[in-house]
Design a protein around this motif. Structure first.
Motif, PDB file in Angstrom:
ATOM      1  N   LEU A 149      -8.351   4.179  -0.073  1.00 17.52           N
ATOM      2  CA  LEU A 149      -7.681   3.038   0.555  1.00 17.52           C
ATOM      3  C   LEU A 149      -8.551   2.376   1.619  1.00 17.52           C
ATOM      4  O   LEU A 149      -8.364   1.202   1.926  1.00 17.52           O
ATOM      5  CB  LEU A 149      -6.355   3.495   1.179  1.00 17.52           C
ATOM      6  CG  LEU A 149      -5.260   3.902   0.196  1.00 17.52           C
ATOM      7  CD1 LEU A 149      -4.031   4.405   0.948  1.00 17.52           C
ATOM      8  CD2 LEU A 149      -4.870   2.739  -0.717  1.00 17.52           C
ATOM      9  N   VAL A 208       0.813   0.861   6.637  1.00 14.83           N
ATOM     10  CA  VAL A 208       1.005   1.061   5.197  1.00 14.83           C
ATOM     11  C   VAL A 208       2.496   0.950   4.884  1.00 14.83           C
ATOM     12  O   VAL A 208       3.352   1.154   5.751  1.00 14.83           O
ATOM     13  CB  VAL A 208       0.435   2.413   4.707  1.00 14.83           C
ATOM     14  CG1 VAL A 208      -1.037   2.540   5.027  1.00 14.83           C
ATOM     15  CG2 VAL A 208       1.216   3.581   5.273  1.00 14.83           C
ATOM     16  N   ILE A 256      -8.223  -1.561   0.812  1.00 23.18           N
ATOM     17  CA  ILE A 256      -7.499  -2.467   1.714  1.00 23.18           C
ATOM     18  C   ILE A 256      -8.382  -3.619   2.192  1.00 23.18           C
ATOM     19  O   ILE A 256      -8.004  -4.795   2.056  1.00 23.18           O
ATOM     20  CB  ILE A 256      -6.889  -1.687   2.886  1.00 23.18           C
ATOM     21  CG1 ILE A 256      -5.761  -0.773   2.375  1.00 23.18           C
ATOM     22  CG2 ILE A 256      -6.354  -2.633   3.957  1.00 23.18           C
ATOM     23  CD1 ILE A 256      -5.235   0.215   3.402  1.00 23.18           C
ATOM     24  N   GLN A 292      -7.967  -7.630   1.186  1.00 24.46           N
ATOM     25  CA  GLN A 292      -7.620  -8.578   2.243  1.00 24.46           C
ATOM     26  C   GLN A 292      -8.767  -9.518   2.601  1.00 24.46           C
ATOM     27  O   GLN A 292      -8.570 -10.735   2.720  1.00 24.46           O
ATOM     28  CB  GLN A 292      -7.178  -7.800   3.485  1.00 24.46           C
ATOM     29  CG  GLN A 292      -6.596  -8.672   4.584  1.00 24.46           C
ATOM     30  CD  GLN A 292      -5.545  -7.946   5.391  1.00 24.46           C
ATOM     31  OE1 GLN A 292      -4.736  -7.215   4.849  1.00 24.46           O
ATOM     32  NE2 GLN A 292      -5.545  -8.140   6.683  1.00 24.46           N
ATOM     33  N   VAL A 306      -2.154  -7.842   3.019  1.00 25.56           N
ATOM     34  CA  VAL A 306      -1.998  -6.394   2.881  1.00 25.56           C
ATOM     35  C   VAL A 306      -1.555  -5.772   4.206  1.00 25.56           C
ATOM     36  O   VAL A 306      -0.437  -5.289   4.337  1.00 25.56           O
ATOM     37  CB  VAL A 306      -3.321  -5.736   2.402  1.00 25.56           C
ATOM     38  CG1 VAL A 306      -3.086  -4.257   2.090  1.00 25.56           C
ATOM     39  CG2 VAL A 306      -3.871  -6.442   1.171  1.00 25.56           C
ATOM     40  N   ILE A 307      -2.446  -5.793   5.180  1.00 25.77           N
ATOM     41  CA  ILE A 307      -2.204  -5.180   6.490  1.00 25.77           C
ATOM     42  C   ILE A 307      -2.355  -6.268   7.554  1.00 25.77           C
ATOM     43  O   ILE A 307      -3.246  -7.115   7.432  1.00 25.77           O
ATOM     44  CB  ILE A 307      -3.235  -4.051   6.748  1.00 25.77           C
ATOM     45  CG1 ILE A 307      -3.085  -2.936   5.709  1.00 25.77           C
ATOM     46  CG2 ILE A 307      -3.103  -3.476   8.153  1.00 25.77           C
ATOM     47  CD1 ILE A 307      -1.811  -2.137   5.819  1.00 25.77           C
ATOM     48  N   ILE A 340       0.840  -1.197   0.000  1.00 22.81           N
ATOM     49  CA  ILE A 340       0.000   0.000   0.000  1.00 22.81           C
ATOM     50  C   ILE A 340       0.872   1.242   0.000  1.00 22.81           C
ATOM     51  O   ILE A 340       1.740   1.414   0.861  1.00 22.81           O
ATOM     52  CB  ILE A 340      -0.943   0.018   1.218  1.00 22.81           C
ATOM     53  CG1 ILE A 340      -1.884  -1.187   1.170  1.00 22.81           C
ATOM     54  CG2 ILE A 340      -1.738   1.320   1.260  1.00 22.81           C
ATOM     55  CD1 ILE A 340      -2.778  -1.263  -0.045  1.00 22.81           C
TER      56      ILE A 340
END
Length: 527
Positions: free
Chosen positions: A245, A39, A249, A253, A260-261, A6
């Motif tokens: 975002l 991020v 995100i 995901q 991603v996170i 990201i």
């Protein structure tokens, strides 16, 4: 599991939105939140373009981030100038950023018409700039500006621009839909063509939202092979904004299975969205997917009934995964399920076949018919329910109130005065106060009467006051609905009053606001 990185550009692209003016401190606070969230890149600005960004990068030299890479943004060298003689290139290097992103033209139309240079010179500008920067910094990202428009107009030249960047040593080539005019099917096909042309290249996507497809375009680019996604928190940005975002995100995901996170960080998404909204002074739309206040709100009785049994019946994800919460509102569409859900939230256990519940539902629907509106006035609704079950004590009794409005020929504006007579227990209070309007005067006089007994009411502030006509066809005899929003610094709540008389409607909403404060403080043991 494939990983998608990201790249947040809230501090650069997002700051170009109309009405946003981040200070250096604002940017540092947002950067800290982005770092905590996880991020991978944060584009912080254009060093040398303005004093604010220059100061920011000086401050950033002394800050160590835990997760993200600080990115400086700029353009390729100017036409006809040696790269090492271009001042803005030197500013990028002096910024101290570990990563530098430069944009260059990839649309032949722009090269000739906007820059006024040759197509060959533009290729040299891209190659030489990337190569020079790559000799000095850890990572260089190339933003191919107007790439999709350029590809549609002249695919051979658009690809040659990417080739020049890659030959210069670019770590990433980012395909930009700068005008925001492309649709998801186009983005997918073109990104796929780029991946096939440069199978070893790492590709990114930078989408704008002018066609309201920036999020979809970003997802389609990932499905076609992109592994870096550019965007902003809440989608803020120039014109209609950037790819959001806060939607991208969780979609990547939770829906597409990409890494991603960290999952525990994803639960901070709603908090992050509201934080950026506050700092940017741009209200977060209630209906924003995933993070909006209404994203998981259920109004219709059928919906609420089903959600109480199985949440997935009307929720595409568990709201707690993104740090949001389920909310059931009460309206004329409500049934027992909505009321039961709300009562449970208040800690009131009632059997669904209880006669008292039936009476409460009928009372709410009757009030809605009269013009009450509880969706934006949850405090009034809570008071209504708790009064129905005898759970609200009598904090005071009204004897009388009066409001006078006078304007003499010498007055610039009318003068409003309110008097209030009420009882707190056996003690009679008689107060008067002036205000900048009748409601203001009434509010001040009421507080003056009560604060001696309930000093915590001094914390309450009215932050919003709205008036709506309920039945327009009645003209000046129409009912009005007054909605008031209040805060005590710790929480916010809404109250409502309805009457043919605007002062009486205001009085109902005002008294509910203060009584709600007293009730909540008492429940928390503060008074």
């Amino acid at each position: 599991m494939d990983k998608v990185l990201i790249y947040d550009t809230t501090l650069r692209d997002g700051s170009q939105a109309e009405g946003i003016n981040f200070s250096v401190e604002d940017k540092l606070r947002i950067l800290e939140k982005l770092d905590e969230f996880g991020v991978h890149y944060a584009e912080c600005g254009w060093p040398g373009a303005n004093p604010k960004d220059t100061i920011l990068f000086e401050r950033l030299k002394k800050i160590k981030t835990q997760n993200l890479k600080v990115v400086a943004f700029g353009s390729t060298r100017k036409a006809g100038k040696k790269v090492h003689q271009d001042q803005q290139i030197e500013n990028l290097l002096r910024s101290g950023a570990r990563v530098i992103t430069v944009f260059g033209k990839s649309w032949d139309f722009h090269v000739i018409q906007a820059m006024g240079t040759s197509l060959e010179e533009n290729l040299d500008m891209v190659y030489e700039t990337v190569r020079y920067l790559k000799e000095h910094v850890e990572e260089v990202i190339f933003d191919a500006e107007h790439f999709f428009d350029g590809y549609k107009n002249n695919p051979e030249y658009a690809l040659s621009v990417l080739r020049s960047a890659l030959e210069g040593g670019a770590d990433w080539i980012v395909l930009c839909d700068t005008n925001g005019g492309c649709l998801p099917n186009e983005v997918y096909e073109i990104t796929k063509a780029v991946k096939e042309s440069f199978p070893q290249a790492r590709i990114g996507i930078h989408a704008h939202n002018d066609s309201d497809t920036a999020v979809a375009n970003s997802l389609m680019a990932v499905l076609a092979g992109a592994r870096q996604v550019h965007g902003t928190i809440n989608g803020i940005g120039e014109r209609t904004g950037n790819a959001n975002l806060c939607s991208i995100i969780p979609n990547l995901q939770l829906k597409l299975g990409f890494e991603v996170i960290p999952p525990e960080n994803l639960k901070k998404l709603t908090e992050l969205a509201h934080f950026v909204s506050e700092v940017s002074n741009i209200p977060l739309p209630k209906n924003m997917p995933y993070v909006g206040e209404s994203a998981f709100t259920h109004k219709a009785g059928v919906h609420a009934s089903a959600v109480m049994k199985r949440s997935e019946t009307y929720e595409h994800v568990d709201p707690s995964l993104v740090g949001n919460r389920r909310k059931v509102t009460v309206s004329d569409l409500s049934g027992r399920s909505n009321i039961l859900y709300k009562l449970k939230e208040m800690g009131i256990q009632v059997d669904e076949r209880s006669p008292e519940l039936v009476k409460l539902v009928e009372k709410i629907k009757e009030l809605e018919k009269e013009g009450y509106h509880f969706e934006a006035a949850e405090a009034s609704f809570e008071l209504l329910c708790k009064r129905h079950f005898g759970l609200v004590k009598n904090y005071f009794d009204l004897d009388a109130y009066r409001v006078l409005i006078a304007r003499r020929s010498t007055d610039v504006s009318p003068v409003s005065e309110a008097t209030v007579r009420l009882y707190v227990g056996d003690i009679k209070q008689h107060t008067a106060a002036l205000g900048n309007g009748p409601v203001s005067a009434l509010d001040r006089s009421l507080r003056k009467a009560l604060e001696e007994f309930y000093p915590n009411l001094r914390d309450v502030q009215l932050i919003d006051y709205k008036v709506r006509i309920v039945n327009e066809s009645e003209g000046t005899s129409a009912k009005v609905r007054v909605l008031i929003e209040s805060t005590d610094g710790r929480r916010k709540w809404g109250t409502v009053g309805v009457s043919e008389n605007i002062i009486e409607a205001s009085w109902i909403a005002l008294t509910d606001s203060l009584i709600y404060k007293l009730l909540k403080d008492e429940e928390e043991g503060i008074i």
